[in-house]
Each structure stands twice: as C-alpha cells, then as structure tokens.
Design an enzyme around this catalytic site. Structure first.
Site, PDB file in Angstrom:
ATOM      1  N   HIS A 225      37.675  -5.744  18.845  1.00  0.00           N
ATOM      2  CA  HIS A 225      38.056  -4.496  18.177  1.00  0.00           C
ATOM      3  C   HIS A 225      39.182  -3.773  18.905  1.00  0.00           C
ATOM      4  O   HIS A 225      39.648  -2.735  18.438  1.00  0.00           O
ATOM      5  CB  HIS A 225      36.851  -3.549  18.073  1.00  0.00           C
ATOM      6  N   ASP A 262      32.009 -13.499  14.569  1.00  0.00           N
ATOM      7  CA  ASP A 262      31.191 -12.314  14.795  1.00  0.00           C
ATOM      8  C   ASP A 262      30.948 -11.662  13.433  1.00  0.00           C
ATOM      9  O   ASP A 262      31.750 -11.817  12.513  1.00  0.00           O
ATOM     10  CB  ASP A 262      31.948 -11.356  15.712  1.00  0.00           C
ATOM     11  N   HIS A 264      31.266  -8.706  12.606  1.00  0.00           N
ATOM     12  CA  HIS A 264      32.228  -7.644  12.355  1.00  0.00           C
ATOM     13  C   HIS A 264      33.653  -8.185  12.298  1.00  0.00           C
ATOM     14  O   HIS A 264      33.997  -9.136  12.996  1.00  0.00           O
ATOM     15  CB  HIS A 264      32.137  -6.587  13.457  1.00  0.00           C
ATOM     16  N   ASP A 342      25.665 -11.449  16.486  1.00  0.00           N
ATOM     17  CA  ASP A 342      25.154 -10.361  15.663  1.00  0.00           C
ATOM     18  C   ASP A 342      24.969 -10.780  14.205  1.00  0.00           C
ATOM     19  O   ASP A 342      24.613  -9.953  13.359  1.00  0.00           O
ATOM     20  CB  ASP A 342      26.048  -9.127  15.757  1.00  0.00           C
TER      21      ASP A 342
END
Length: 418
Positions: A225, A262, A264, A342
């Site tokens: 991120h 991931d 995200h 995740d």
C-alpha cells in the site's frame, strides 16, 4: 500489502464506503473503531503532540546533507542509479545458505501497543520456528538482511515523504495505532520503523538471491500500500518497488511481473509503476475492501476482482485463468509474488473464504508457473490477520519443498530441504 511494527496490516485510515459495497461487518467494525479512536485521541492530545514533536531532538536517522545536492547536477534517473550502485543491501553473503530471509528484528513487541492492530506482528518469527522445529530449516542457514538506509529508500521515496515519517503523528496514521502519536520520534524510529526498514532490506536482497538460486522467500515484507510519496494500510516503505528498481540496475533485469494475491489491492506498487512498461501487474483482490484506490486500479495490467465470500474452488479457478493469461501476455525475467494470507476464511479484513489448503495450493500454482518457465521468483508474505497465518505459511513452504519447487541445498556437510 498488506509490512514490523506495533501491529501490521495492509489497511489505512481513509474509508468512504458506499452502501452498495459488500463488506464484512468485522472488517468495518475493526477499521471504524480504530479510526474513531485515532481521531478522538488526536483531538484530545493535539497540544501535547505538538509539544513533543517540537521538542524531539535528533531523529534515529536522518537524510544525509549530500543527498539533495546531486539532484541539481544530474537527472533523477542517474541519481537513482548512483544510489543503487552504492548500496550495501546486496552485500550479505548467502552462498552457503538457503534463500530464506529473516531477522529477529522483523518481529515487533513494544509495551503491548502492537496488540491494538489486528496484524500479527510476531508471525515472521513463528513461521521460522515452525520450519526449524520440523527440520525444514536451520537457524544458521537463514539469510540475515541489512537495514535499508536513507539513501536506499530515496531510490523510490521522495525526501518529503521520508521527512514526514519524522513526525510520530504521521506514523500513527500509517500504522493505524493511535498511541504511536504520543511517542518521541526517536523511539518510533527504533521500535516501529526500524523493523520495517530491515524487512525492506530483505525484500531487496531477495531479488539477488532469486536470480542466483532461482527462488527466494522474504519471510516478511510485502508493503504493497506504500508508494514513493505516501504510506498507508500499515505500510510505511515501498519494498516491492525498491526491490524491482534494484533488480533493474544491479541484476540487469528489464521485465518484471508482480503477482499480487493479497486480498487487498496493491495500490502502492501500482502507482509507482503505472506508466512503466517494464512491469506487468497481475492483481487479484477483493474490490469491496480497502483501499478503494480507483486511480491505481487504472494501472493494473491484469485485474481479477474476487468478491466478498469467494470460496476456495472459485478462487483457484480464477487464479488458473489469470496465470494462463499472464503467461501469454508477458515474458518476465523476474516475478515478485505478494503472497498475503488475508484471503483465509475467517480473516477479519480480507472478506474471502479460502481454506488453509487453498492457500497452499495457491502458492504451489504460482511457484509452478515460475519454475516451469525458469523465471526467478521472489515471495513476500504481506497481509494476514489471524494467528493461524504463520502456521499456514510454514505449511505452504514445506509443501513447496515436498513438490520439488524449492530445491535441496547443502549446508554444514548435509542436505536440508526447504
């Protein structure tokens, strides 16, 4: 994605949710509670925070005075190459070791503050302990990376961004741990950001080891991120972007594929390489959760959106299709694999329902994709917000060894598999 500090996770504080988005209640309550707490805390403590920031003495580390001067004499790309060529991050000798990278400095534990964030900030050490206890790894066979210096970080990051990390309030925002704002910055640098910088060194080094041995696993890293000028979602440094730029210069690699699995979206590396044809990005993510970065989504070469509630079988089918398309569209010389856990069923932030065995199969598919094509592969562990993640990652590495996707190495006169 998803990054060692007081608690890790690829989430960040800017949430604008629309009612039509399907987001797990646990995800929303966790993020909103953290956000509300941070804002309330800062509102009450602003005078004290300002005082502490003003009176903080020397920082744990600072930009060298010479770093900005060459920029006026040479262009930015030349300066970047100069910094990369003078870096020591490729220095650790791993010729007699397994290309698994880890340092005890990765793990974070500081007055219990790490418990205020859902990320398991001790998972990296537990992964290695699982592997060692089952005979798949020896302590003295692990590669210990160096810390990324300011000059190393400036390869990707702006000086303004790095300076912003000298303000504890900004670090609290990035890590989503409100009490960090109250700490003197020298302590934040040492207890929060130093572990991150050590993991960055591990990701950068992993590319060299992968080029030499065909594969490398940084037990930490994957701060997807963070981009050159901004951090968030528990990601303070752009280790993936740094790894790739070092590979371009030091390894003479010209084409890199990022496979980001991931849960995200990897908006950090997407912003960094949005207009760079040398980098192909395959991002398979849940569009109904953080970061909702629509600008970065435009930079994804191959976007695979898996909605909240996606189960193991459907996920693996989508992955098979995605890898087939990627293989026909791009011929990389290096793969950087962001292997967040995740996606596991029950993860409070990911929203997907993939089983532990599904994660193991996922990693096997990606490694098989790389190894069958003789493409060096770097794996980073990224996000994952359950205590069971460490065990799943260890089991996946063991499976890679059993399937012959990770080779036998010789150490101390005998063979070990990993």
């Amino acid at each position: 994605m998803t990054f060692p500090l007081l608690t890790l996770s690829p989430q960040q504080p800017f949430w604008k949710f629309r009612t039509h988005r399907v987001i797990a209640n646990t995800t929303e309550s966790t993020r909103n509670l953290c956000k509300s707490t941070l804002y309330l805390f800062l509102a009450l403590a602003t005078p004290f925070i300002a005082y502490r920031c003003f009176n903080s003495s020397t920082m744990f580390w600072s930009s060298s005075s010479s770093s900005s001067q060459p920029a006026t004499k040479i262009d930015a790309e030349s300066l970047r190459r100069q910094r990369i060529n003078s870096s020591k991050l490729y220095q650790p000798d791993a010729s007699s070791k397994v290309p698994v990278i880890y340092s005890s400095y990765y793990d974070i534990s500081f007055l219990g503050i790490e418990k205020l964030h859902p990320f398991d900030s001790s998972k990296w050490g537990r992964i290695c302990r699982f592997l060692m206890s089952e005979g798949y790894l020896e302590k003295n066979s692990i590669v210990d990376p160096l810390e990324a210096s300011t000059e190393d970080l400036l390869v990707v990051h702006t000086e303004a961004y790095l300076n912003s990390l000298k303000n504890s309030v900004n670090v609290a925002r990035i890590t989503e741990v409100p009490p960090v704002a109250m700490l003197p910055n020298w302590l934040v640098q040492m207890k929060v950001l130093y572990p991150f910088r050590r993991q960055v060194g591990g990701t950068v080094l992993a590319a060299k080891l992968a080029k030499d041995q065909g594969w490398a696993i940084n037990v930490g890293g994957g701060f997807h991120h963070c981009s050159g000028d901004r951090g968030g979602g528990f990601c303070a440094y752009a280790d993936i972007s740094l790894c790739i730029h070092f590979a371009f210069v030091r390894l003479n690699i010209s084409r890199v594929m990022i496979i980001d699995l991931d849960a995200h979206q990897g908006n950090g590396h997407e912003r960094d390489f949005g207009n760079d044809e040398r980098v192909y990005i395959l991002d398979m993510y849940n569009p109904g959760i953080y970061p909702f970065d629509m600008t970065a989504r435009n930079y994804i070469n191959q976007k695979v959106e898996v909605v909240t509630g996606t189960t193991t079988d459907e996920y693996l089918k989508q992955l098979d299709k995605a890898l087939a398309v990627a293989g026909s569209n791009f011929a990389p010389e290096l793969i950087v694999y962001n292997a967040g856990t995740d996606i596991l069923d029950g993860d409070p932030l990911g929203g997907l329902k993939v089983s532990p065995d599904g994660v193991i199969q996922r990693d096997e598919k990606v490694f098989r994709f790389a190894r069958e094509r003789n493409i060096p592969i770097v794996m980073v562990t990224s996000g994952g917000y359950m205590k069971t993640s460490a065990r799943v990652i260890a089991n996946s590495i063991i499976n890679l060894s059993k399937k012959g996707l990770i080779e036998t190495n010789v150490h101390s006169g005998r063979k070990i598999m990993i």
